[in-house]
Design a protein around this motif. Structure first.
Motif, PDB file in Angstrom:
ATOM      1  N   GLY A 164       0.571  -1.060  -0.139  1.00  0.00           N
ATOM      2  CA  GLY A 164       0.289   0.536  -0.167  1.00  0.00           C
ATOM      3  C   GLY A 164       1.182   1.207  -0.138  1.00  0.00           C
ATOM      4  O   GLY A 164       0.181   2.395   0.518  1.00  0.00           O
ATOM      5  N   ARG A 165       2.242   0.814  -0.036  1.00  0.00           N
ATOM      6  CA  ARG A 165       2.759   2.515  -0.216  1.00  0.00           C
ATOM      7  C   ARG A 165       4.120   2.161  -1.142  1.00  0.00           C
ATOM      8  O   ARG A 165       4.222   0.845  -1.936  1.00  0.00           O
ATOM      9  CB  ARG A 165       4.157   2.450   0.993  1.00  0.00           C
ATOM     10  N   ILE A 166       3.640   3.655  -2.213  1.00  0.00           N
ATOM     11  CA  ILE A 166       4.991   3.727  -3.256  1.00  0.00           C
ATOM     12  C   ILE A 166       5.610   4.780  -3.191  1.00  0.00           C
ATOM     13  O   ILE A 166       5.371   5.563  -2.722  1.00  0.00           O
ATOM     14  CB  ILE A 166       4.185   3.508  -4.427  1.00  0.00           C
ATOM     15  N   ALA A 167       6.470   4.940  -4.438  1.00  0.00           N
ATOM     16  CA  ALA A 167       7.500   6.099  -4.307  1.00  0.00           C
ATOM     17  C   ALA A 167       7.478   6.730  -5.760  1.00  0.00           C
ATOM     18  O   ALA A 167       7.235   5.550  -6.623  1.00  0.00           O
ATOM     19  CB  ALA A 167       9.017   5.722  -3.808  1.00  0.00           C
ATOM     20  N   LEU A 168       6.829   8.253  -6.317  1.00  0.00           N
ATOM     21  CA  LEU A 168       7.524   8.779  -7.462  1.00  0.00           C
ATOM     22  C   LEU A 168       8.813   8.952  -8.046  1.00  0.00           C
ATOM     23  O   LEU A 168       9.478   9.180  -6.725  1.00  0.00           O
ATOM     24  CB  LEU A 168       6.485   9.365  -7.791  1.00  0.00           C
ATOM     25  N   ASP A 169       8.621   9.135  -9.316  1.00  0.00           N
ATOM     26  CA  ASP A 169      10.300   9.179  -9.747  1.00  0.00           C
ATOM     27  C   ASP A 169      11.517   8.827  -9.600  1.00  0.00           C
ATOM     28  O   ASP A 169      12.304   8.592  -9.122  1.00  0.00           O
ATOM     29  CB  ASP A 169      10.203  10.866  -9.145  1.00  0.00           C
ATOM     30  N   VAL A 170      10.717   6.937  -9.740  1.00  0.00           N
ATOM     31  CA  VAL A 170      11.986   6.498  -9.040  1.00  0.00           C
ATOM     32  C   VAL A 170      13.448   5.884 -10.372  1.00  0.00           C
ATOM     33  O   VAL A 170      12.873   6.126 -11.847  1.00  0.00           O
ATOM     34  CB  VAL A 170      11.465   5.054  -8.461  1.00  0.00           C
ATOM     35  N   ARG A 178       2.637  -6.018  -8.229  1.00  0.00           N
ATOM     36  CA  ARG A 178       1.545  -6.159  -9.315  1.00  0.00           C
ATOM     37  C   ARG A 178       0.096  -5.368  -8.174  1.00  0.00           C
ATOM     38  O   ARG A 178      -0.851  -5.061  -8.818  1.00  0.00           O
ATOM     39  CB  ARG A 178       1.597  -7.156  -9.752  1.00  0.00           C
ATOM     40  N   ALA A 179      -0.126  -6.259  -6.895  1.00  0.00           N
ATOM     41  CA  ALA A 179      -0.975  -5.789  -6.189  1.00  0.00           C
ATOM     42  C   ALA A 179      -0.873  -4.473  -5.848  1.00  0.00           C
ATOM     43  O   ALA A 179      -1.699  -3.662  -5.609  1.00  0.00           O
ATOM     44  CB  ALA A 179      -1.085  -6.748  -4.955  1.00  0.00           C
ATOM     45  N   ASP A 180      -0.212  -4.100  -5.272  1.00  0.00           N
ATOM     46  CA  ASP A 180       0.137  -2.153  -5.565  1.00  0.00           C
ATOM     47  C   ASP A 180      -0.424  -1.592  -6.616  1.00  0.00           C
ATOM     48  O   ASP A 180      -0.863  -0.513  -6.733  1.00  0.00           O
ATOM     49  CB  ASP A 180       1.623  -1.689  -5.013  1.00  0.00           C
ATOM     50  N   VAL A 181       0.763  -1.881  -7.876  1.00  0.00           N
ATOM     51  CA  VAL A 181      -0.208  -0.910  -9.446  1.00  0.00           C
ATOM     52  C   VAL A 181      -1.693  -1.564  -9.053  1.00  0.00           C
ATOM     53  O   VAL A 181      -2.329  -0.489  -9.464  1.00  0.00           O
ATOM     54  CB  VAL A 181       0.150  -1.820 -10.337  1.00  0.00           C
ATOM     55  N   ALA A 182      -2.564  -2.513  -9.018  1.00  0.00           N
ATOM     56  CA  ALA A 182      -4.173  -2.228  -8.505  1.00  0.00           C
ATOM     57  C   ALA A 182      -4.006  -2.090  -7.901  1.00  0.00           C
ATOM     58  O   ALA A 182      -4.844  -1.007  -8.224  1.00  0.00           O
ATOM     59  CB  ALA A 182      -3.960  -3.890  -8.688  1.00  0.00           C
ATOM     60  N   ALA A 183      -3.794  -1.169  -6.659  1.00  0.00           N
ATOM     61  CA  ALA A 183      -4.233   0.011  -5.689  1.00  0.00           C
ATOM     62  C   ALA A 183      -3.585   0.794  -6.432  1.00  0.00           C
ATOM     63  O   ALA A 183      -4.808   1.679  -6.265  1.00  0.00           O
ATOM     64  CB  ALA A 183      -3.617  -0.617  -4.511  1.00  0.00           C
ATOM     65  N   VAL A 184      -3.065   1.386  -7.533  1.00  0.00           N
ATOM     66  CA  VAL A 184      -2.518   2.565  -7.717  1.00  0.00           C
ATOM     67  C   VAL A 184      -3.919   3.146  -8.980  1.00  0.00           C
ATOM     68  O   VAL A 184      -4.077   3.990  -8.714  1.00  0.00           O
ATOM     69  CB  VAL A 184      -1.245   2.254  -8.552  1.00  0.00           C
ATOM     70  N   ILE A 185      -3.866   1.915  -9.545  1.00  0.00           N
ATOM     71  CA  ILE A 185      -5.202   2.153 -10.769  1.00  0.00           C
ATOM     72  C   ILE A 185      -6.342   2.241  -9.854  1.00  0.00           C
ATOM     73  O   ILE A 185      -6.915   3.562 -10.539  1.00  0.00           O
ATOM     74  CB  ILE A 185      -5.168   0.621 -11.266  1.00  0.00           C
ATOM     75  N   ALA A 186      -6.879   1.605  -9.229  1.00  0.00           N
ATOM     76  CA  ALA A 186      -8.224   2.328  -7.905  1.00  0.00           C
ATOM     77  C   ALA A 186      -7.951   3.202  -7.346  1.00  0.00           C
ATOM     78  O   ALA A 186      -9.011   4.252  -7.768  1.00  0.00           O
ATOM     79  CB  ALA A 186      -8.147   1.034  -7.275  1.00  0.00           C
ATOM     80  N   ALA A 187      -7.056   4.234  -6.906  1.00  0.00           N
ATOM     81  CA  ALA A 187      -7.155   5.187  -6.676  1.00  0.00           C
ATOM     82  C   ALA A 187      -6.988   6.254  -7.660  1.00  0.00           C
ATOM     83  O   ALA A 187      -7.325   7.419  -7.061  1.00  0.00           O
ATOM     84  CB  ALA A 187      -5.713   4.735  -6.074  1.00  0.00           C
ATOM     85  N   ASP A 205       7.719   4.090   0.444  1.00  0.00           N
ATOM     86  CA  ASP A 205       7.274   4.297   2.031  1.00  0.00           C
ATOM     87  C   ASP A 205       6.317   4.848   2.304  1.00  0.00           C
ATOM     88  O   ASP A 205       5.901   5.018   3.482  1.00  0.00           O
ATOM     89  CB  ASP A 205       8.437   4.954   2.281  1.00  0.00           C
ATOM     90  N   VAL A 206       5.733   5.681   1.544  1.00  0.00           N
ATOM     91  CA  VAL A 206       4.085   6.610   1.533  1.00  0.00           C
ATOM     92  C   VAL A 206       3.289   6.031   1.039  1.00  0.00           C
ATOM     93  O   VAL A 206       3.184   5.527  -0.650  1.00  0.00           O
ATOM     94  CB  VAL A 206       4.937   7.510   0.795  1.00  0.00           C
ATOM     95  N   GLU A 207       1.920   6.245   1.620  1.00  0.00           N
ATOM     96  CA  GLU A 207       1.065   5.325   1.226  1.00  0.00           C
ATOM     97  C   GLU A 207       0.612   6.008   0.069  1.00  0.00           C
ATOM     98  O   GLU A 207       0.704   7.163  -0.539  1.00  0.00           O
ATOM     99  CB  GLU A 207      -0.303   5.974   1.975  1.00  0.00           C
ATOM    100  N   ILE A 208      -0.289   5.178  -1.399  1.00  0.00           N
ATOM    101  CA  ILE A 208      -0.613   5.822  -2.711  1.00  0.00           C
ATOM    102  C   ILE A 208      -1.392   6.713  -2.366  1.00  0.00           C
ATOM    103  O   ILE A 208      -0.977   7.273  -3.451  1.00  0.00           O
ATOM    104  CB  ILE A 208      -1.094   4.350  -2.922  1.00  0.00           C
ATOM    105  N   ALA A 209      -2.547   7.169  -1.508  1.00  0.00           N
ATOM    106  CA  ALA A 209      -3.404   8.632  -1.948  1.00  0.00           C
ATOM    107  C   ALA A 209      -2.614   9.460  -1.882  1.00  0.00           C
ATOM    108  O   ALA A 209      -2.161  10.816  -1.806  1.00  0.00           O
ATOM    109  CB  ALA A 209      -4.415   9.010  -1.352  1.00  0.00           C
ATOM    110  N   GLU A 210      -1.561   9.387  -0.358  1.00  0.00           N
ATOM    111  CA  GLU A 210      -0.091  10.534   0.023  1.00  0.00           C
ATOM    112  C   GLU A 210       0.606  10.521  -1.398  1.00  0.00           C
ATOM    113  O   GLU A 210       1.002  11.744  -1.708  1.00  0.00           O
ATOM    114  CB  GLU A 210       0.074  10.340   1.144  1.00  0.00           C
ATOM    115  N   ALA A 211       1.090   9.826  -1.394  1.00  0.00           N
ATOM    116  CA  ALA A 211       2.325   9.777  -2.650  1.00  0.00           C
ATOM    117  C   ALA A 211       1.716  10.843  -4.024  1.00  0.00           C
ATOM    118  O   ALA A 211       2.005  11.312  -4.534  1.00  0.00           O
ATOM    119  CB  ALA A 211       2.889   8.525  -3.308  1.00  0.00           C
ATOM    120  N   LEU A 212      -0.203  10.069  -4.312  1.00  0.00           N
ATOM    121  CA  LEU A 212      -0.162  10.810  -5.902  1.00  0.00           C
ATOM    122  C   LEU A 212      -0.821  12.449  -5.476  1.00  0.00           C
ATOM    123  O   LEU A 212      -0.428  13.182  -6.207  1.00  0.00           O
ATOM    124  CB  LEU A 212      -1.201  10.240  -5.999  1.00  0.00           C
ATOM    125  N   SER A 213      -1.019  12.744  -3.669  1.00  0.00           N
ATOM    126  CA  SER A 213      -1.115  13.879  -3.737  1.00  0.00           C
ATOM    127  C   SER A 213      -0.171  14.616  -4.073  1.00  0.00           C
ATOM    128  O   SER A 213       0.032  15.589  -4.164  1.00  0.00           O
ATOM    129  CB  SER A 213      -1.986  14.213  -1.672  1.00  0.00           C
TER     130      SER A 213
END
Length: 220
Positions: A164-170, A178-187, A205-213
Motif C-alpha cells: 500500500g505504499r509507493i515512491a514516485l520518480d524512481v 502487481r497488487a500495489d499497481v492494482a491499488a494505484v489504478i483504483a486510486a 514508503d509513502v501511502e498511495i493516496a499521499e504519494a499521488l497527492s
C-alpha cells in the motif's frame, strides 16, 4: 457507482484490480480473449465479455466501451512476436482511445511501463524494442488527444504481497508488486486530480493516496 471497462481483463494486474473496484461499489466489465478464463474473472465479481483486441475494429471497441464511465487499458501482447506486439500494444490501444472518444467516455487510464520515454535507450536490435516503441507511441497518442487520461508507468512487476505504499520518480530499475499497481489504478480512478498526469512509480514508503497527492503538488 462507476461503470469501468478493463481491457486485458484476465491479466495478472487486472485480476487483482477487479475485486478492488467491485468492493468499492463499481460495476466492472472485463474484456477477455479466451472464454475459458470467464469463470476466473467472474469470481472477482466482474462481468466478462469475450473479444479479441488484436482483431477488434473501431466499431467493436466503441460497442464495448459505450455505457461505461471509464476505460482501463491493461492488455498486452506479452512480448515475443514484434508484429503482434505492435498490433496490440500500439494499434489496438489507440483504437480504444478513438472508440472512447466516439462513445463519449472521457476517462481513460493507460497502464504503461516506467521506461516509456522518447530516450528510453532500448537498442532497436533488442527483442524488447517493439514493446518499448509500441508503448511509447500509444502513450504519446493518448497525451495528444482530449480524453481525461492518466498514464501509469510502474517499475518492474513482482509477485510480492501488497504494502500500500509507493515512491514516485524512481529509477528505471525500480520494482513494484502487481497488487500495489492494482491499488494505484483504483486510486487514480477515484482521484480526478490525476487526470492529465504521467505517474512513474515503484515500491516505496509513502501511502498511495499521499504519494499521488505529493505528485500533484509537485507538478509531477
Amino acid at each position: 457507482m462507476s461503470r469501468i471497462v478493463i481491457f486485458g481483463g484476465h491479466g495478472r494486474v487486472a485480476l487483482l484490480l477487479e475485486p478492488l473496484l467491485v468492493s468499492g461499489g463499481h460495476a466492472v466489465t472485463a474484456v477477455i480473449r479466451n472464454p475459458e478464463h470467464g469463470a476466473e474473472v467472474g469470481a472477482t465479481g466482474a462481468t466478462f465479455v469475450v473479444a479479441d483486441v488484436e482483431e477488434s475494429g473501431l466499431d467493436r471497441f466503441t460497442d464495448l466501451i459505450t455505457g461505461h464511465d471509464a476505460v482501463v487499458w491493461s492488455a498486452g501482447a506479452g512480448g515475443g512476436d514484434p508484429k503482434r506486439t505492435y498490433a496490440i500494444d500500439r494499434d489496438a490501444a489507440i483504437r480504444t482511445m478513438d472508440a472512447a472518444a466516439a462513445a463519449g467516455v472521457r476517462r481513460y487510464v493507460m497502464i504503461s511501463w516506467i521506461g516509456s520515454v522518447p530516450d528510453h535507450g532500448v537498442d532497436p536490435e533488442s527483442s524488447f524494442f517493439p514493446y518499448a516503441d509500441a508503448k511509447l507511441a500509444a502513450d504519446e497518442y493518448l497525451r495528444a488527444g482530449d480524453l481525461d487520461w492518466t498514464i501509469l508507468c510502474p517499475g518492474m512487476l513482482t509477485f510480492d504481497p501488497p504494502v500500500g505504499r509507493i515512491a514516485l520518480d524512481v529509477p528505471g530499475r525500480a520494482e513494484v508488486s502487481r497488487a500495489d499497481v492494482a491499488a494505484v489504478i483504483a486510486a487514480v480512478l477515484a482521484d480526478d486530480s490525476t487526470i492529465g498526469r504521467t505517474i512513474r512509480f515503484g515500491a516505496g514508503d509513502v501511502e498511495i493516496a499521499e504519494a499521488l497527492s505529493i505528485g500533484r503538488r509537485a507538478g509531477d
